[in-house]
Design a protein around this motif. Sequence first.
Motif, short mmCIF file in Angstrom:
data_model
loop_
_atom_site.label_atom_id
_atom_site.label_comp_id
_atom_site.label_asym_id
_atom_site.label_seq_id
_atom_site.Cartn_x
_atom_site.Cartn_y
_atom_site.Cartn_z
N PRO A 266 0.81 -1.22 0.00
CA PRO A 266 0.00 0.00 0.00
C PRO A 266 0.85 1.28 0.00
O PRO A 266 1.76 1.42 0.81
N PRO A 267 0.56 2.22 -0.89
CA PRO A 267 1.32 3.47 -0.96
C PRO A 267 1.30 4.25 0.36
O PRO A 267 2.32 4.84 0.75
N ASP A 268 0.17 4.25 1.07
CA ASP A 268 0.12 4.95 2.36
C ASP A 268 1.07 4.32 3.36
O ASP A 268 1.68 5.01 4.19
N ALA A 269 1.19 3.01 3.31
CA ALA A 269 2.09 2.31 4.24
C ALA A 269 3.55 2.64 3.90
O ALA A 269 4.39 2.78 4.81
N TRP A 270 3.87 2.79 2.60
CA TRP A 270 5.23 3.18 2.21
C TRP A 270 5.54 4.59 2.73
O TRP A 270 6.63 4.85 3.23
N ARG A 271 4.57 5.49 2.65
CA ARG A 271 4.78 6.84 3.18
C ARG A 271 5.00 6.79 4.69
O ARG A 271 5.84 7.51 5.23
N ALA A 272 4.27 5.91 5.38
CA ALA A 272 4.45 5.76 6.83
C ALA A 272 5.84 5.19 7.13
O ALA A 272 6.52 5.64 8.06
N TYR A 273 6.28 4.20 6.35
CA TYR A 273 7.61 3.61 6.53
C TYR A 273 8.69 4.69 6.38
O TYR A 273 9.62 4.78 7.19
N THR A 274 8.54 5.50 5.35
CA THR A 274 9.49 6.59 5.13
C THR A 274 9.47 7.58 6.29
O THR A 274 10.52 8.01 6.77
N ALA A 275 8.28 7.91 6.77
CA ALA A 275 8.15 8.86 7.89
C ALA A 275 8.76 8.30 9.16
O ALA A 275 9.42 9.04 9.92
N VAL A 276 8.60 7.02 9.41
CA VAL A 276 9.21 6.41 10.60
C VAL A 276 10.72 6.46 10.49
O VAL A 276 11.42 6.81 11.45
N ASN A 277 11.26 6.13 9.33
CA ASN A 277 12.71 6.20 9.14
C ASN A 277 13.22 7.62 9.33
O ASN A 277 14.28 7.84 9.92
N ARG A 278 12.46 8.62 8.87
CA ARG A 278 12.85 10.03 9.07
C ARG A 278 12.78 10.40 10.56
O ARG A 278 13.63 11.16 11.04
N SER A 279 11.81 9.88 11.28
CA SER A 279 11.71 10.16 12.72
C SER A 279 12.93 9.63 13.45
O SER A 279 13.47 10.30 14.33
N PHE A 280 13.37 8.44 13.09
CA PHE A 280 14.57 7.89 13.71
C PHE A 280 15.79 8.72 13.33
O PHE A 280 16.67 8.98 14.16
N SER A 281 15.86 9.16 12.08
CA SER A 281 16.96 10.01 11.64
C SER A 281 16.98 11.32 12.42
O SER A 281 18.05 11.78 12.86
N ASP A 282 15.82 11.91 12.62
CA ASP A 282 15.74 13.16 13.39
C ASP A 282 16.26 12.96 14.80
O ASP A 282 16.96 13.82 15.34
N LYS A 283 15.93 11.83 15.40
CA LYS A 283 16.41 11.56 16.77
C LYS A 283 17.92 11.36 16.78
O LYS A 283 18.61 11.85 17.69
N VAL A 284 18.45 10.70 15.77
CA VAL A 284 19.90 10.54 15.67
C VAL A 284 20.56 11.92 15.59
O VAL A 284 21.57 12.19 16.24
N MET A 285 19.98 12.82 14.79
CA MET A 285 20.53 14.18 14.65
C MET A 285 20.56 14.89 16.00
O MET A 285 21.50 15.64 16.28
N GLU A 286 19.57 14.66 16.84
CA GLU A 286 19.50 15.32 18.15
C GLU A 286 20.62 14.87 19.08
O GLU A 286 21.13 15.67 19.85
N VAL A 287 20.99 13.59 19.02
CA VAL A 287 21.90 13.05 20.04
C VAL A 287 23.28 12.70 19.51
O VAL A 287 24.19 12.38 20.29
N TYR A 288 23.49 12.76 18.20
CA TYR A 288 24.76 12.36 17.60
C TYR A 288 25.90 13.26 18.05
O TYR A 288 25.76 14.47 18.13
N GLU A 289 27.03 12.63 18.33
CA GLU A 289 28.27 13.34 18.61
C GLU A 289 29.35 12.80 17.68
O GLU A 289 29.36 11.59 17.38
N PRO A 290 30.24 13.66 17.19
CA PRO A 290 31.30 13.18 16.29
C PRO A 290 32.02 11.98 16.88
O PRO A 290 32.35 11.94 18.06
N GLY A 291 32.22 10.97 16.03
CA GLY A 291 32.88 9.75 16.47
C GLY A 291 31.92 8.64 16.86
O GLY A 291 32.33 7.49 17.02
N ASP A 292 30.65 8.96 17.01
CA ASP A 292 29.66 7.94 17.34
C ASP A 292 29.54 6.94 16.19
O ASP A 292 29.69 7.30 15.02
N LEU A 293 29.22 5.70 16.54
CA LEU A 293 28.88 4.68 15.56
C LEU A 293 27.38 4.44 15.70
O LEU A 293 26.89 4.13 16.78
N VAL A 294 26.65 4.63 14.63
CA VAL A 294 25.20 4.45 14.64
C VAL A 294 24.89 3.06 14.11
O VAL A 294 25.23 2.74 12.97
N TRP A 295 24.26 2.22 14.93
CA TRP A 295 23.86 0.88 14.51
C TRP A 295 22.37 0.87 14.20
O TRP A 295 21.56 1.28 15.03
#
Length: 176
Positions: free
Chosen positions: A55-84
């Motif tokens: 479903p196209p709506d589900a793909w948009r939700a998947y993309t939005a969830v991945n962006r939400s996680f990316s936004d959180k990484v941006m908030e807490v990332y420090e140089p030298g961190d390894l993101v798993w």
Amino acid sequence: DREALAEALRPFHCVPVFLSRDLHESCYFDLCRSSLWPTFHNVVRTGARQGQYFPPDAWRAYTAVNRSFSDKVMEVYEPGDLVWVHDYHLLLLPSFILRKLRTASVGLFLHTPFPSSEIFRTIPVRDELLRGMLNADLIGFHLFEYARSFLTCCKRMLGLEHEFVPGGFLAVRDQK
């Protein structure tokens, strides 16, 4: 309570990502569990129209969830961190991270099988998923068979070659 949960996770160096119920259900149930999980386990549905299966709506939700996680990484990332990044729920996350943090080190571990290229090609957004994975510096699979399937998909769908490199690694190269 969200604040209490965030505080309880702090001693473990964990940061929660809070999603709305609708976003979570659309991403997890409508796409991940209904479409991606069966495909990654080499199961193909027959008889359904493409839009019903993916479903196209589900793909948009998947993309939005991945962006939400990316936004959180941006908030807490420090140089030298390894993101798993773990599993098929977040295959776009390496791309989203590297768009904002060009020097970040990102690892991805897939906790499911990786399907054959014949099965993987049934996913309408296969190129986006492969490119998302390829933006990780290191990708881990349970079995070499799964890595081989991934490499075959990279070759057949994206035209990318791979080679063995010192240290026991396989590298995927863009020859363009």
